[in-house]
Design a protein around this motif. Structure first.
Motif, PDB file in Angstrom:
ATOM      1  N   UNK A   1       0.850  -1.178   0.000  1.00 16.79           N
ATOM      2  CA  UNK A   1       0.000   0.000   0.000  1.00 16.79           C
ATOM      3  C   UNK A   1       0.891   1.235   0.000  1.00 16.79           C
ATOM      4  N   UNK A   2       0.633   2.148  -0.938  1.00 13.22           N
ATOM      5  CA  UNK A   2       1.473   3.325  -1.114  1.00 13.22           C
ATOM      6  C   UNK A   2       0.681   4.598  -0.816  1.00 13.22           C
ATOM      7  N   UNK A   3       1.332   5.633  -0.266  1.00 11.00           N
ATOM      8  CA  UNK A   3       0.626   6.894  -0.005  1.00 11.00           C
ATOM      9  C   UNK A   3       0.047   7.509  -1.266  1.00 11.00           C
ATOM     10  N   UNK A   4       0.730   7.317  -2.410  1.00 11.18           N
ATOM     11  CA  UNK A   4       0.256   7.844  -3.687  1.00 11.18           C
ATOM     12  C   UNK A   4       0.380   6.754  -4.749  1.00 11.18           C
ATOM     13  N   UNK A   5      -0.575   5.850  -4.821  1.00  7.68           N
ATOM     14  CA  UNK A   5      -0.451   4.711  -5.741  1.00  7.68           C
ATOM     15  C   UNK A   5      -0.350   5.107  -7.200  1.00  7.68           C
ATOM     16  N   UNK A   6      -0.942   6.226  -7.579  1.00  2.00           N
ATOM     17  CA  UNK A   6      -0.884   6.644  -8.973  1.00  2.00           C
ATOM     18  C   UNK A   6       0.517   7.085  -9.388  1.00  2.00           C
ATOM     19  N   UNK A   7       1.366   7.420  -8.413  1.00  3.49           N
ATOM     20  CA  UNK A   7       2.701   7.898  -8.726  1.00  3.49           C
ATOM     21  C   UNK A   7       3.791   6.849  -8.620  1.00  3.49           C
ATOM     22  N   UNK A   8       3.434   5.583  -8.393  1.00  8.32           N
ATOM     23  CA  UNK A   8       4.429   4.531  -8.195  1.00  8.32           C
ATOM     24  C   UNK A   8       4.965   4.037  -9.538  1.00  8.32           C
ATOM     25  N   UNK A   9       6.288   3.921  -9.643  1.00  4.81           N
ATOM     26  CA  UNK A   9       6.934   3.322 -10.811  1.00  4.81           C
ATOM     27  C   UNK A   9       6.937   1.806 -10.592  1.00  4.81           C
ATOM     28  N   UNK A  10       5.904   1.149 -11.065  1.00  6.27           N
ATOM     29  CA  UNK A  10       5.717  -0.275 -10.777  1.00  6.27           C
ATOM     30  C   UNK A  10       6.831  -1.146 -11.347  1.00  6.27           C
TER      31      UNK A  10
ATOM     32  N   UNK B   1      12.967 -11.795  -6.003  1.00  9.02           N
ATOM     33  CA  UNK B   1      13.349 -12.037  -4.599  1.00  9.02           C
ATOM     34  C   UNK B   1      12.424 -11.310  -3.626  1.00  9.02           C
ATOM     35  N   UNK B   2      11.810 -12.064  -2.749  1.00  2.64           N
ATOM     36  CA  UNK B   2      10.855 -11.489  -1.808  1.00  2.64           C
ATOM     37  C   UNK B   2      11.487 -10.422  -0.919  1.00  2.64           C
ATOM     38  N   UNK B   3      12.653 -10.713  -0.384  1.00  2.00           N
ATOM     39  CA  UNK B   3      13.269  -9.780   0.553  1.00  2.00           C
ATOM     40  C   UNK B   3      13.614  -8.454  -0.127  1.00  2.00           C
ATOM     41  N   UNK B   4      14.081  -8.531  -1.369  1.00  6.08           N
ATOM     42  CA  UNK B   4      14.404  -7.306  -2.101  1.00  6.08           C
ATOM     43  C   UNK B   4      13.147  -6.500  -2.410  1.00  6.08           C
ATOM     44  N   UNK B   5      12.074  -7.185  -2.757  1.00  8.58           N
ATOM     45  CA  UNK B   5      10.810  -6.499  -3.021  1.00  8.58           C
ATOM     46  C   UNK B   5      10.330  -5.757  -1.780  1.00  8.58           C
ATOM     47  N   UNK B   6      10.367  -6.432  -0.640  1.00  5.97           N
ATOM     48  CA  UNK B   6       9.935  -5.798   0.607  1.00  5.97           C
ATOM     49  C   UNK B   6      10.778  -4.569   0.899  1.00  5.97           C
ATOM     50  N   UNK B   7      12.072  -4.668   0.738  1.00  3.17           N
ATOM     51  CA  UNK B   7      12.959  -3.541   1.029  1.00  3.17           C
ATOM     52  C   UNK B   7      12.681  -2.365   0.095  1.00  3.17           C
ATOM     53  N   UNK B   8      12.471  -2.640  -1.195  1.00  3.68           N
ATOM     54  CA  UNK B   8      12.205  -1.555  -2.144  1.00  3.68           C
ATOM     55  C   UNK B   8      10.874  -0.871  -1.836  1.00  3.68           C
ATOM     56  N   UNK B   9       9.860  -1.673  -1.522  1.00  2.65           N
ATOM     57  CA  UNK B   9       8.550  -1.097  -1.232  1.00  2.65           C
ATOM     58  C   UNK B   9       8.590  -0.237   0.033  1.00  2.65           C
ATOM     59  N   UNK B  10       9.263  -0.720   1.064  1.00  2.00           N
ATOM     60  CA  UNK B  10       9.375   0.067   2.294  1.00  2.00           C
ATOM     61  C   UNK B  10      10.145   1.358   2.042  1.00  2.00           C
ATOM     62  N   UNK B  11      11.205   1.281   1.237  1.00  2.00           N
ATOM     63  CA  UNK B  11      11.979   2.480   0.919  1.00  2.00           C
ATOM     64  C   UNK B  11      11.143   3.493   0.146  1.00  2.00           C
TER      65      UNK B  11
ATOM     66  N   UNK C   1       9.787  -0.883  -9.160  1.00  2.00           N
ATOM     67  CA  UNK C   1       9.524  -1.483  -7.851  1.00  2.00           C
ATOM     68  C   UNK C   1       9.614  -3.004  -7.918  1.00  2.00           C
ATOM     69  N   UNK C   2       9.001  -3.584  -8.948  1.00  2.00           N
ATOM     70  CA  UNK C   2       8.963  -5.041  -9.046  1.00  2.00           C
ATOM     71  C   UNK C   2      10.325  -5.627  -9.391  1.00  2.00           C
ATOM     72  N   UNK C   3      11.109  -4.903 -10.180  1.00  2.00           N
ATOM     73  CA  UNK C   3      12.416  -5.433 -10.561  1.00  2.00           C
ATOM     74  C   UNK C   3      12.276  -6.579 -11.536  1.00  2.00           C
ATOM     75  N   UNK C   4      12.554  -7.769 -11.117  1.00  2.00           N
ATOM     76  CA  UNK C   4      12.477  -8.967 -11.958  1.00  2.00           C
ATOM     77  C   UNK C   4      11.060  -9.141 -12.502  1.00  2.00           C
ATOM     78  N   UNK C   5      10.957  -9.247 -13.834  1.00  2.00           N
ATOM     79  CA  UNK C   5       9.638  -9.377 -14.461  1.00  2.00           C
ATOM     80  C   UNK C   5       8.997 -10.723 -14.163  1.00  2.00           C
ATOM     81  N   UNK C   6       9.800 -11.768 -14.073  1.00  2.00           N
ATOM     82  CA  UNK C   6       9.286 -13.108 -13.789  1.00  2.00           C
ATOM     83  C   UNK C   6       9.015 -13.202 -12.292  1.00  2.00           C
TER      84      UNK C   6
END
Length: 249
Positions: A75-84, A97-107, A87-92
């Motif tokens: 959940x993002x404060x401004x979902x319309x402004x997120x570079x998805x 990597x779950x841990x990397x995704x969590x870290x990027x989203x929190x950042x 954020x997702x990184x690896x397309x597949x």
């Protein structure tokens, strides 16, 4: 406020729910809000936000992300402004990597929730990997479309991590699934920024709606204490009696 934090639309593969009808269903149920969490996408955030006009409830937008270790609600404060894509990184998703995704989203300022961590029907379930994610914002402890065994283990995980618990239906195939679980918010949630602040502050509680689920050990917990061996008459509780994990002790 009571909000179903986990509802899909026909933007998610395999889902048949139309957003406007989902909002109408949530209104008839008396919910205070609904949050759409399509899989790996925020493409429809702007269109979904237009449903706020004339709606009697809050209409919010988040995203469900697939990783190599299960699903996460972001959940993002401004979902319309997120570079998805960034954020997702690896397309597949199977190699994301779950841990990397969590870290990027929190950042990026998100609240990140472990979704249905013990759902074994997923291709890559999270399972006990959740215990390695000490920076999670919360755990989805009640998912209305999952069984008691899945939810009980999620409750235990949230308790073990001392993490807040949230609830959502996970609705995908039927409007009747909406509102079968929800999240209770202490304060008013007007938009996604309020939602993120509340989750990250821990001012949220998971709520199961409808017929209560029956958890393993519930019957044992209700039995009268047994007497101690040796006949001294002092009661004791069998160590298997009762249970831990966020449902009142």
């Amino acid at each position: 406020m009571l909000i179903d934090l986990h509802v899909h639309t026909d933007r998610t593969p395999g889902c048949t729910l139309e957003p406007a009808l989902a909002v109408a269903k949530a209104e008839t149920l008396g919910l205070d809000g609904i949050c759409f969490t399509d899989r790996d996408s925020l493409d429809r955030a702007a269109n979904l936000h237009t449903l706020r006009n004339g709606a009697k409830i809050r209409v919010l937008v988040g995203m469900e992300v697939q990783t190599d270790h299960g699903l996460f609600l972001c959940f993002f404060p401004d979902p319309e402004g997120v570079d998805v894509p960034a954020l997702l990184g690896e397309a597949d998703p199977n190699r994301r990597p779950a841990r990397e995704l969590v870290d990027r989203a929190l950042a990026a300022g998100a609240a990140v929730v472990a979704a249905t961590p013990y759902d074994r029907d997923l291709a890559r379930p999270m399972g006990d990997f959740v215990f390695s994610l000490r920076n999670l914002s919360a755990v989805e402890a009640f998912t209305g479309t999952r069984g008691a065994n899945v939810n009980e283990l999620a409750i235990e995980a949230a308790d073990h991590l001392s993490a807040p618990s949230v609830g959502g239906s996970g609705a995908m195939t039927s409007y009747d699934e909406i509102g079968t679980a929800a999240t209770l918010f202490k304060d008013d949630v007007r938009n996604e920024a309020d939602l993120v602040r509340a989750i990250r502050a821990g001012n949220v509680w998971a709520v199961a709606v409808g017929t209560p689920q029956k958890f393993h050990g519930d019957d044992e917990a209700l039995r009268a204490p047994r007497e101690r061996p040796g006949g001294r008459g002092r009661p004791f509780r069998d160590r298997r009696g009762g249970r831990r994990g966020g449902r009142g002790r």
